[in-house]
Design an enzyme around this catalytic site. Structure first.
Site, mmCIF file in Angstrom:
data_model
loop_
_atom_site.group_PDB
_atom_site.id
_atom_site.type_symbol
_atom_site.label_atom_id
_atom_site.label_comp_id
_atom_site.label_asym_id
_atom_site.label_seq_id
_atom_site.Cartn_x
_atom_site.Cartn_y
_atom_site.Cartn_z
ATOM 1 N N ALA A 47 -19.110 31.247 -9.726
ATOM 2 C CA ALA A 47 -20.083 30.240 -9.308
ATOM 3 C C ALA A 47 -20.485 30.456 -7.852
ATOM 4 O O ALA A 47 -19.641 30.659 -6.981
ATOM 5 C CB ALA A 47 -19.499 28.840 -9.486
ATOM 6 N N CYS A 131 -12.167 27.540 -16.092
ATOM 7 C CA CYS A 131 -12.461 26.948 -14.788
ATOM 8 C C CYS A 131 -11.352 25.978 -14.388
ATOM 9 O O CYS A 131 -11.022 25.049 -15.134
ATOM 10 C CB CYS A 131 -13.804 26.225 -14.820
ATOM 11 S SG CYS A 131 -14.249 25.490 -13.220
ATOM 12 N N ASN A 233 -7.692 40.229 -16.358
ATOM 13 C CA ASN A 233 -8.285 39.797 -15.093
ATOM 14 C C ASN A 233 -7.180 39.292 -14.180
ATOM 15 O O ASN A 233 -6.293 38.562 -14.617
ATOM 16 C CB ASN A 233 -9.310 38.693 -15.377
ATOM 17 C CG ASN A 233 -9.939 38.085 -14.133
ATOM 18 O OD1 ASN A 233 -10.218 36.891 -14.118
ATOM 19 N ND2 ASN A 233 -10.184 38.871 -13.111
ATOM 20 N N GLY A 234 -7.254 39.689 -12.905
ATOM 21 C CA GLY A 234 -6.301 39.192 -11.929
ATOM 22 C C GLY A 234 -5.672 40.294 -11.107
ATOM 23 O O GLY A 234 -5.062 41.217 -11.650
ATOM 24 N N GLY A 257 -13.002 40.235 -10.448
ATOM 25 C CA GLY A 257 -13.441 39.005 -9.811
ATOM 26 C C GLY A 257 -13.556 39.166 -8.316
ATOM 27 O O GLY A 257 -14.353 39.951 -7.809
#
Length: 399
Positions: A47, A131, A233-234, A257
Site C-alpha cells: 500500500a 494485512c 515471502n519474508g 516485499g
C-alpha cells in the site's frame, strides 16, 4: 498510464536481462494460469508503494510479476471514481496486469472480479488475507479473515468462479499470533477452491515486520499443498536469499516485499542468480541518483508534483539508505517540496559513494515491535459463521 513503461527507462546500470531463458536446474518457471513466469519472482503488493511508477522502475531491471497495491472490492462495486481511475491503472507494456483485491463479502468480491475480468482490465488477481493493520483486522478483514474458514472459502470460491481463465492467487500470514495459527487451513482452502497459487508471508500479524521470518512454515505449507505452486515471502534482502529460501523450503517462487524499497535493481540481481550468474555489485550513488530522479519524474507525471514529491520523501530515504552521504544530506532530502529540490540536492552528493555492505540486510519496514492484533468483538465466538463482518468491506483502496 501514459509515459510510464519500462521501455522509457534507460537504466544507469546498463542493459538488464529481459529474455525468459531456460532455468538452470532445479528451478523452473512459475506456472500462473496461462502464464509461465521467469524468473519465479513476484513483487508484493504494498500500500502506498506499488503504484505504476514504482512498478515501471522495478520492471526495467528484470522479469517477474509486479502486483499493484490493494484495491477494495466494495469500492469497485460502488463505482468509486478514485479507485477505478488511480488503482486500476496499468502501463501499456505491463505483460501481466496484476492487481490485489481486498474483500470479505463473497458477493462484492465476485461482482468486482466479474467487472475487472469482463472489461479486460487484469491478467492476474491476488486476494489479500494477510494485512496486519489494525483498521483492517478490527473489522475482521486481512489477516483476521482466515480464522473464519467457511467465510474464507466462500470469498475465494466466488473470486475463482467469476475470474474464468484469469488466475487467482491468495496471500496470507502464518496467523494472527502464535496462538491463532491459520496458514495451514488457508493453504488447503486456496488449493481446494481453485487458486492458481498461494503465497505465505512467514510472520504472524502480531509480528508486523518484526523479528525473523519463519521459513519452516513455508516448508510445511509446501508439504501440505501439493497441486499448486507455493510462494514464500519474508526476509529476502539479497538475491541469494531467494535461492536459499527455495532450496530450504522447496517453494516454487518468491515474493519480494520491502527488500526492494530503494533498491529496484534487486530484480536485476534476482534474474542473474536464477540464470546461474553471480549478482552484480550494488551500484554507486551516481547511478542510484539517476534511478531516483527518473522514478520521481514518473511519479510527478502520474499524480502531480505536490503530491508526488511529498510521497517521494520516503522513497528517496530508501534510495539513500546505506550510502555514506552524511546526516545533513538526509535531513535535507526529507524536506523536499519540488522536483527541482530533489534534483539539486542529489546533484550535490558524491556520485562515487558506495553502499555499506551491512545495510543491504537492513529492513526497510518500520520496526515497532509486536502488536496485539485487534479483532471485532465476539469474532472468535463462532468461527463457522458465514456472515461477513460488519463494516469490513469499506471503500478504501491502497491501504
Amino acid at each position: 498510464m501514459p509515459g510510464v513503461t519500462s521501455r522509457t527507462i534507460a537504466s544507469p546500470l546498463g542493459d538488464v536481462a529481459g529474455e525468459h531463458r531456460p532455468a538452470p536446474h532445479p528451478f523452473s518457471p512459475l506456472p500462473l494460469g496461462p502464464h509461465r513466469v521467469w524468473p519465479p519472482v513476484v513483487l508484493a503488493p504494498m500500500a502506498g508503494v506499488t503504484n505504476p511508477p514504482f512498478r515501471a522502475v522495478c520492471r526495467s531491471f528484470g522479469g517477474g510479476v509486479f502486483v499493484g497495491e490493494m484495491v477494495s472490492a466494495r469500492a469497485l462495486v460502488w463505482n468509486d471514481d478514485k479507485t477505478w481511475r488511480k488503482y486500476v491503472d496499468f502501463a501499456p507494456d505491463e505483460g501481466i496486469r496484476s492487481l490485489q483485491l481486498y474483500g470479505v463479502d463473497p458477493r462484492d468480491v465476485g461482482e468486482a472480479v466479474s467487472r475487472l475480468v469482463g472489461e479486460g482490465r487484469v491478467d492476474h488477481l491476488d486476494l489479500n488475507f494477510g494485512c496486519p493493520v489494525a483498521k483492517v483486522t478490527r473489522r475482521g478483514g486481512g489477516a483476521a479473515l482466515p480464522l473464519k474458514t467457511r467465510l474464507l472459502a466462500a470469498v475465494v470460491r466466488s473470486a475463482v468462479e467469476h475470474a474464468g481463465a484469469v488466475p487467482v492467487t491468495m496471500k496470507f500470514r502464518i496467523g494472527v499470533d502464535d496462538d491463532l495459527v491459520t496458514f495451514r487451513d488457508a493453504g488447503r482452502i486456496g488449493e481446494d477452491e481453485g487458486c492458481a497459487a498461494v503465497a505465505l508471508h512467514a510472520r504472524t500479524a502480531a509480528q508486523l515486520y518484526d523479528g525473523e521470518a519463519d521459513w519452516s512454515a513455508i516448508a510445511e505449507l509446501k508439504q501440505l499443498v501439493r497441486t499448486i505452486p507455493v510462494l514464500g515471502n519474508g526476509d529476502i534482502f539479497e538475491a541469494r536469499d531467494a535461492l536459499d529460501m527455495m532450496r530450504r523450503t522447496g517453494c516454487d517462487g518468491v515474493v519480494i516485499g520491502r527488500g526492494c524499497l530503494g533498491r529496484p535493481w534487486l530484480f536485476r540481481d534476482l534474474e542473474a542468480v536464477f540464470d546461474g550468474q553471480p549478482a552484480p555489485p550494488a551500484p554507486p550513488f551516481g547511478a542510484v541518483r539517476d534511478i531516483a530522479t527518473t522514478h520521481a519524474r514518473m511519479a510527478v507525471a502520474w499524480s502531480g508534483e505536490r503530491r508526488a514529491i511529498r510521497d517521494f520523501r520516503k522513497h528517496v530515504s530508501w534510495y539513500a539508505k546505506g550510502y555514506r552521504l552524511g546526516p545533513g544530506a538526509r535531513r535535507q532530502l526529507a524536506g523536499i517540496e519540488t522536483l527541482a529540490d530533489l534534483q539539486r540536492l542529489l546533484a550535490g552528493l558524491d556520485p562515487d559513494a558506495t553502499v555499506e555492505p551491512e545495510s543491504l540486510r537492513c529492513s526497510r519496514a518500520k520496526r515497532s515491535g509486536r502488536q496485539r492484533v485487534a479483532l471485532p468483538a465476539g469474532f472468535l465466538d463462532d468461527l463457522d459463521d458465514l456472515t461477513p463482518p460488519a463494516g469490513a468491506d469499506d471503500v478504501t483502496s491502497g491501504g
